[in-house]
Design a protein around this motif. Structure first.
Motif, PDB file in Angstrom:
ATOM      1  N   ARG A 106      11.254   2.373   2.485  1.00 56.44           N
ATOM      2  CA  ARG A 106      10.925   2.710   3.848  1.00 56.44           C
ATOM      3  C   ARG A 106      11.707   1.841   4.809  1.00 56.44           C
ATOM      4  O   ARG A 106      11.824   0.634   4.603  1.00 56.44           O
ATOM      5  CB  ARG A 106       9.429   2.493   4.115  1.00 56.44           C
ATOM      6  CG  ARG A 106       8.516   3.383   3.281  1.00 56.44           C
ATOM      7  CD  ARG A 106       7.075   3.079   3.653  1.00 56.44           C
ATOM      8  NE  ARG A 106       6.143   3.971   2.941  1.00 56.44           N
ATOM      9  CZ  ARG A 106       5.676   3.735   1.747  1.00 56.44           C
ATOM     10  NH1 ARG A 106       6.053   2.647   1.116  1.00 56.44           N
ATOM     11  NH2 ARG A 106       4.849   4.578   1.165  1.00 56.44           N
ATOM     12  N   HIS A 118       0.855  -1.186   0.000  1.00 55.11           N
ATOM     13  CA  HIS A 118       0.000   0.000   0.000  1.00 55.11           C
ATOM     14  C   HIS A 118       0.892   1.238   0.000  1.00 55.11           C
ATOM     15  O   HIS A 118       1.689   1.444   0.921  1.00 55.11           O
ATOM     16  CB  HIS A 118      -0.905  -0.012   1.233  1.00 55.11           C
ATOM     17  CG  HIS A 118      -1.885   1.110   1.249  1.00 55.11           C
ATOM     18  ND1 HIS A 118      -2.576   1.489   2.380  1.00 55.11           N
ATOM     19  CD2 HIS A 118      -2.287   1.953   0.261  1.00 55.11           C
ATOM     20  CE1 HIS A 118      -3.354   2.517   2.085  1.00 55.11           C
ATOM     21  NE2 HIS A 118      -3.199   2.822   0.805  1.00 55.11           N
ATOM     22  N   LYS A 119       0.777   2.033  -1.029  1.00 53.02           N
ATOM     23  CA  LYS A 119       1.662   3.182  -1.219  1.00 53.02           C
ATOM     24  C   LYS A 119       1.605   4.167  -0.060  1.00 53.02           C
ATOM     25  O   LYS A 119       2.613   4.780   0.307  1.00 53.02           O
ATOM     26  CB  LYS A 119       1.290   3.884  -2.528  1.00 53.02           C
ATOM     27  CG  LYS A 119       2.222   5.002  -2.942  1.00 53.02           C
ATOM     28  CD  LYS A 119       1.805   5.551  -4.296  1.00 53.02           C
ATOM     29  CE  LYS A 119       2.731   6.664  -4.742  1.00 53.02           C
ATOM     30  NZ  LYS A 119       2.329   7.211  -6.062  1.00 53.02           N
ATOM     31  N   GLU A 120       0.439   4.326   0.556  1.00 54.86           N
ATOM     32  CA  GLU A 120       0.278   5.331   1.605  1.00 54.86           C
ATOM     33  C   GLU A 120       0.829   4.874   2.952  1.00 54.86           C
ATOM     34  O   GLU A 120       1.375   5.667   3.711  1.00 54.86           O
ATOM     35  CB  GLU A 120      -1.210   5.697   1.752  1.00 54.86           C
ATOM     36  CG  GLU A 120      -1.822   6.309   0.491  1.00 54.86           C
ATOM     37  CD  GLU A 120      -1.088   7.565   0.053  1.00 54.86           C
ATOM     38  OE1 GLU A 120      -0.701   8.362   0.927  1.00 54.86           O
ATOM     39  OE2 GLU A 120      -0.900   7.747  -1.164  1.00 54.86           O
ATOM     40  N   THR A 121       0.663   3.577   3.264  1.00 58.23           N
ATOM     41  CA  THR A 121       1.067   3.097   4.593  1.00 58.23           C
ATOM     42  C   THR A 121       2.346   2.268   4.586  1.00 58.23           C
ATOM     43  O   THR A 121       2.980   2.083   5.631  1.00 58.23           O
ATOM     44  CB  THR A 121      -0.044   2.231   5.208  1.00 58.23           C
ATOM     45  OG1 THR A 121      -0.197   1.027   4.418  1.00 58.23           O
ATOM     46  CG2 THR A 121      -1.374   2.987   5.239  1.00 58.23           C
ATOM     47  N   GLY A 122       2.696   1.731   3.425  1.00 57.79           N
ATOM     48  CA  GLY A 122       3.856   0.851   3.370  1.00 57.79           C
ATOM     49  C   GLY A 122       3.542  -0.561   3.819  1.00 57.79           C
ATOM     50  O   GLY A 122       4.445  -1.410   3.913  1.00 57.79           O
ATOM     51  N   ASN A 123       2.272  -0.842   4.096  1.00 57.11           N
ATOM     52  CA  ASN A 123       1.869  -2.182   4.523  1.00 57.11           C
ATOM     53  C   ASN A 123       1.594  -3.080   3.330  1.00 57.11           C
ATOM     54  O   ASN A 123       1.222  -2.611   2.247  1.00 57.11           O
ATOM     55  CB  ASN A 123       0.606  -2.114   5.399  1.00 57.11           C
ATOM     56  CG  ASN A 123       0.832  -1.315   6.665  1.00 57.11           C
ATOM     57  OD1 ASN A 123       1.929  -1.323   7.223  1.00 57.11           O
ATOM     58  ND2 ASN A 123      -0.189  -0.609   7.126  1.00 57.11           N
ATOM     59  N   ARG A 124       1.756  -4.368   3.567  1.00 63.78           N
ATOM     60  CA  ARG A 124       1.534  -5.330   2.496  1.00 63.78           C
ATOM     61  C   ARG A 124       0.043  -5.472   2.194  1.00 63.78           C
ATOM     62  O   ARG A 124      -0.799  -5.464   3.095  1.00 63.78           O
ATOM     63  CB  ARG A 124       2.121  -6.687   2.891  1.00 63.78           C
ATOM     64  CG  ARG A 124       2.032  -7.727   1.787  1.00 63.78           C
ATOM     65  CD  ARG A 124       2.788  -8.982   2.150  1.00 63.78           C
ATOM     66  NE  ARG A 124       2.550 -10.029   1.177  1.00 63.78           N
ATOM     67  CZ  ARG A 124       3.038 -11.260   1.259  1.00 63.78           C
ATOM     68  NH1 ARG A 124       3.802 -11.597   2.287  1.00 63.78           N
ATOM     69  NH2 ARG A 124       2.778 -12.155   0.332  1.00 63.78           N
TER      70      ARG A 124
END
Length: 290
Positions: A286, A38-44
């Motif tokens: 990140r 996810h581009k906004e959170t960096g989560n998978r």
């Protein structure tokens, strides 16, 4: 740790049989793989299986297979019902025929597998079948079921074991006429053919797979290393090889080891397409929060 067998069953030649194991002969496990982030959170990002109509998430235990008999109408099958498709090749590869390998068109060749005896008990029977195939100087044709499908498989001796290569069915291979029939029959001048033959001769050699590095994989590793080190990633400029506007000039220059100069080029006979503009791409690195 020893690799896990992909399939286990029996190999049978007439009344002689032995337990065997099949292992994939190739692997892409070492290749770099990417996850979606996810581009906004960096989560998978992960996928969920949802009911097409209600939108509710469906548990794996509640999912069955269905064949669409007509638009929106399915024939549903439980796992136990699918197991009723009981054919001999589910557990046994029975050799049906011996054929010259050269008769099998490369188009029909599928995936390779290593075949070994399963345990000490069947080793002698395995060796007998292996040597019988070797003596014929052909490949043995049988059938095997995995990935919920029956496959034709060609068996041949390889070292102390055997190699099996799945063979595509005739309906799976597209007719070459659909692609080649519209091509014109070109008359090639003798000089052109001789020049081309000379170029081929200068590039002759023996196939050594170790010589061929996966350049894209290595470039990916280099890019990741730079990104991890905080370096700016810039888009590489790729030169267009351009159209060959005078084939004879290009062949002569290739023989000499150089490229034809611009003043010797003649106008192109075919219109060349303008190169497509590449979309912008960005990647962000990140650091994991401590």
């Amino acid at each position: 740790m020893a690799p896990r067998a992909y399939w286990k069953g029996y190999l049978k030649l007439s009344l002689v049989s032995c337990p065997i194991l099949l292992y994939p002969a190739t692997s892409e496990r070492e290749k770099i793989r990417f996850h979606q982030i996810h581009k906004e959170t960096g989560n998978r990002v992960r996928y969920k299986k949802v009911d097409e109509e209600t939108g509710d998430e469906v548990e794996q235990r509640d999912i069955i297979k269905g064949y669409e008999a007509s638009k929106g109408s399915y024939i549903e099958l439980e796992p136990e019902e699918l197991e009723a498709v009981a054919i001999e090749s589910t557990r046994v590869i029975e050799i049906e025929q011996f054929v010259p390998k050269k008769e099998i068109d490369d188009l029909y060749m599928g995936n390779p597998y290593y075949i070994v005896p399963d345990g000490e008990v069947g080793q002698q029977a395995f060796a007998v079948i292996r040597e019988a195939i070797k003596e014929k100087g052909m490949v043995a044709i049988g059938r095997v079921v995995f990935t919920s499908r029956e496959h034709v498989i060609a068996l041949e001796p390889r070292g102390k074991g055997m190699m099996g290569i799945t063979i595509r069915y005739a309906y799976e291979v597209r007719d070459e006429k659909e692609y080649f029939d519209d091509m014109k029959d070109e008359k090639i001048p003798k000089e052109m053919l001789e020049l081309a033959a000379h170029i081929v001769k200068t590039k002759e050699g023996h196939f050594e797979p170790e010589k061929y590095e996966d350049r894209y994989e290595e470039a990916l590793k280099d890019l990741l290393k730079k990104k991890a080190g905080g370096q700016k990633i810039e888009r590489a400029e790729h030169k267009d090889p351009g159209n060959v506007v005078n084939l004879m000039d290009a062949l002569r220059a290739s023989v000499k080891g150089d490229k034809p100069s611009a003043d010797r080029r003649k106008p192109a006979r075919a219109h060349s397409r303008a190169p497509k503009k590449g979309g912008r791409s960005s990647a962000r690195h990140r650091k994991a929060a401590s």
